[in-house]
Design a protein around this motif. Structure first.
Motif, short mmCIF file in Angstrom:
data_model
loop_
_atom_site.label_atom_id
_atom_site.label_comp_id
_atom_site.label_asym_id
_atom_site.label_seq_id
_atom_site.Cartn_x
_atom_site.Cartn_y
_atom_site.Cartn_z
N TRP A 51 0.41 -1.03 0.30
CA TRP A 51 -0.02 -0.21 -0.21
C TRP A 51 0.93 1.32 -0.18
N ILE A 52 1.97 1.22 0.59
CA ILE A 52 2.54 2.18 0.62
C ILE A 52 3.54 2.68 -0.11
N ALA A 53 3.87 1.64 -1.40
CA ALA A 53 4.06 1.46 -2.60
C ALA A 53 3.39 2.15 -3.82
N ALA A 54 2.23 1.81 -3.41
CA ALA A 54 1.46 1.89 -4.37
C ALA A 54 1.38 3.93 -4.52
N ARG A 55 0.91 4.09 -2.96
CA ARG A 55 1.15 5.59 -2.95
C ARG A 55 1.88 6.26 -3.78
N GLN A 56 2.84 6.13 -3.46
CA GLN A 56 3.90 6.45 -4.14
C GLN A 56 4.50 6.48 -5.26
N ARG A 57 3.95 5.91 -5.65
CA ARG A 57 3.66 5.06 -7.66
C ARG A 57 2.44 5.39 -8.00
N ILE A 58 1.79 6.00 -7.56
CA ILE A 58 0.95 5.33 -8.44
C ILE A 58 0.56 6.73 -9.75
N HIS A 59 1.27 7.60 -9.55
CA HIS A 59 1.50 8.39 -10.31
C HIS A 59 1.64 7.87 -12.02
N HIS A 60 2.34 6.65 -12.00
CA HIS A 60 3.00 6.67 -12.82
C HIS A 60 1.40 5.11 -13.86
N TRP A 61 0.28 4.97 -12.40
CA TRP A 61 -0.98 4.36 -13.58
C TRP A 61 -1.98 5.93 -13.28
N ILE A 62 -1.79 6.69 -13.02
CA ILE A 62 -2.39 7.84 -13.78
C ILE A 62 -1.68 8.35 -15.03
N GLU A 63 -0.09 7.98 -15.08
CA GLU A 63 0.04 8.56 -16.71
C GLU A 63 -0.07 7.89 -17.72
N ALA A 64 -0.82 6.37 -17.17
CA ALA A 64 -0.72 5.31 -18.57
C ALA A 64 -1.97 4.26 -17.89
N PRO A 65 -2.87 4.96 -17.71
CA PRO A 65 -4.39 4.60 -16.86
C PRO A 65 -4.73 3.15 -17.78
N GLU A 66 -4.84 3.15 -19.25
CA GLU A 66 -4.70 1.97 -20.46
C GLU A 66 -5.33 0.63 -19.54
N ARG A 67 -3.91 0.36 -18.28
CA ARG A 67 -4.01 -0.38 -17.37
C ARG A 67 -5.14 -0.83 -16.08
N LEU A 81 -2.68 -2.85 -9.15
CA LEU A 81 -2.09 -2.98 -7.56
C LEU A 81 -1.33 -4.21 -7.73
N ARG A 82 -1.92 -5.00 -8.25
CA ARG A 82 -1.36 -6.71 -7.91
C ARG A 82 -0.05 -6.80 -8.07
N SER A 96 3.23 -8.37 -5.99
CA SER A 96 4.16 -9.32 -5.96
C SER A 96 5.24 -8.51 -6.13
N GLN A 97 5.45 -7.21 -6.76
CA GLN A 97 7.12 -6.53 -6.78
C GLN A 97 7.77 -6.59 -5.26
N THR A 98 6.92 -5.75 -5.13
CA THR A 98 6.59 -6.02 -2.86
C THR A 98 7.13 -7.37 -2.25
N LEU A 99 6.18 -8.06 -2.77
CA LEU A 99 6.65 -9.70 -2.02
C LEU A 99 8.12 -9.45 -2.52
N VAL A 100 8.16 -9.97 -3.39
CA VAL A 100 10.10 -9.88 -4.46
C VAL A 100 10.98 -8.75 -3.46
N ASP A 101 10.56 -8.01 -3.32
CA ASP A 101 11.34 -6.96 -2.80
C ASP A 101 11.59 -8.05 -1.09
N LEU A 102 10.79 -8.54 -0.64
CA LEU A 102 10.81 -9.03 1.61
C LEU A 102 11.02 -10.31 1.35
N HIS A 103 10.98 -11.02 0.43
CA HIS A 103 12.19 -12.42 -0.20
C HIS A 103 13.52 -11.71 -0.11
N ARG A 104 13.79 -11.27 -1.28
CA ARG A 104 15.71 -10.78 -1.02
C ARG A 104 16.07 -10.44 -0.01
N LYS A 105 14.77 -9.53 0.58
CA LYS A 105 15.62 -8.53 1.79
C LYS A 105 15.79 -9.41 3.31
N HIS A 106 14.82 -10.18 3.05
CA HIS A 106 14.61 -11.38 4.86
C HIS A 106 15.44 -13.25 4.85
#
Length: 212
Positions: free
Chosen positions: A59-75, A81-82, A86-96
């Protein structure tokens, strides 16, 4: 106002930068996103943190990066958000877990950048209905054989199966997640279901399976 109009209004508000609308949409998507996290989360990471912690980080990452979706809202917003989750989960796997996450059954899936569902997770979900004493006695052996058979499946077919059957995404959503044509994902799903049915029918303890 119909549900469709309400959703469209919510999306329009998010496009205009309304964070409250984004928060509401994320809350409405939380159950579906949580299902994905629970299914793909490495047990070693799950021992350290709760899926809700992953969703909060996402959620924190989505708030920070929502402008990327706003600039290309066809997605589709949920699919975006998924992806963030997913990327957050990958990052946490790598971190821990670091290099310990390098498991042939838990590679990052081409097309959507998230962790692949392990064959252990898939087998575990499929075997959840095995409850009788006679079946339970064979459960470990069945699980081993099932994991081996799932490992032999085409990785993309297996991923389509997981997305459709376990995450309960629509065919259109699966196509967008994997960057494939809708007809291709539909054909792969039919093929994967047929392969899975054949695997299960060869296993004792499943309806239609071989007798032990």
């Amino acid at each position: 106002m119909t549900e469709e109009n309400t959703d469209r209004d919510l999306i329009d508000r998010i496009r205009s930068g309304d964070e409250e609308a984004l928060s509401r949409f994320y809350a409405e998507s939380r159950e579906r996103l949580g299902k994905m996290v629970q299914f793909r989360m490495d047990p070693r990471l799950a021992a350290r943190m709760d899926p809700e912690d992953v969703l909060q980080e996402a959620w924190i990452a989505a708030r920070q990066r929502i402008h990327h979706w706003i600039e290309a809202p066809e997605r589709d917003l949920f699919i975006w958000l998924r992806l963030i989750t997913s990327q957050t989960l990958v990052d946490l796997h790598r971190k821990h877990l670091g290099t310990r996450m390098r498991d042939a059954r838990r590679e990052v899936v081409p097309g959507h950048g998230g962790p692949a569902a392990s064959t252990v997770s898939i087998a575990g979900r499929l075997l959840a209905s095995v409850t009788s004493p006679s079946q339970a006695a064979m459960k470990a052996e069945i699980s081993r054989r099932l994991e081996k058979a799932l490992d032999a499946m085409d990785p993309i077919d297996r991923e389509v199966l997981v997305l459709r059957h376990f995450e309960e995404l629509s065919n259109n959503e699966v196509a967008e997640v994997l960057g494939m044509k809708k007809t291709a994902t539909s054909n792969r799903y039919v093929r994967a279901l047929g392969r899975l049915r054949g695997i299960l029918e060869s296993m004792p303890g499943f309806p239609g399976g071989t007798e032990s």
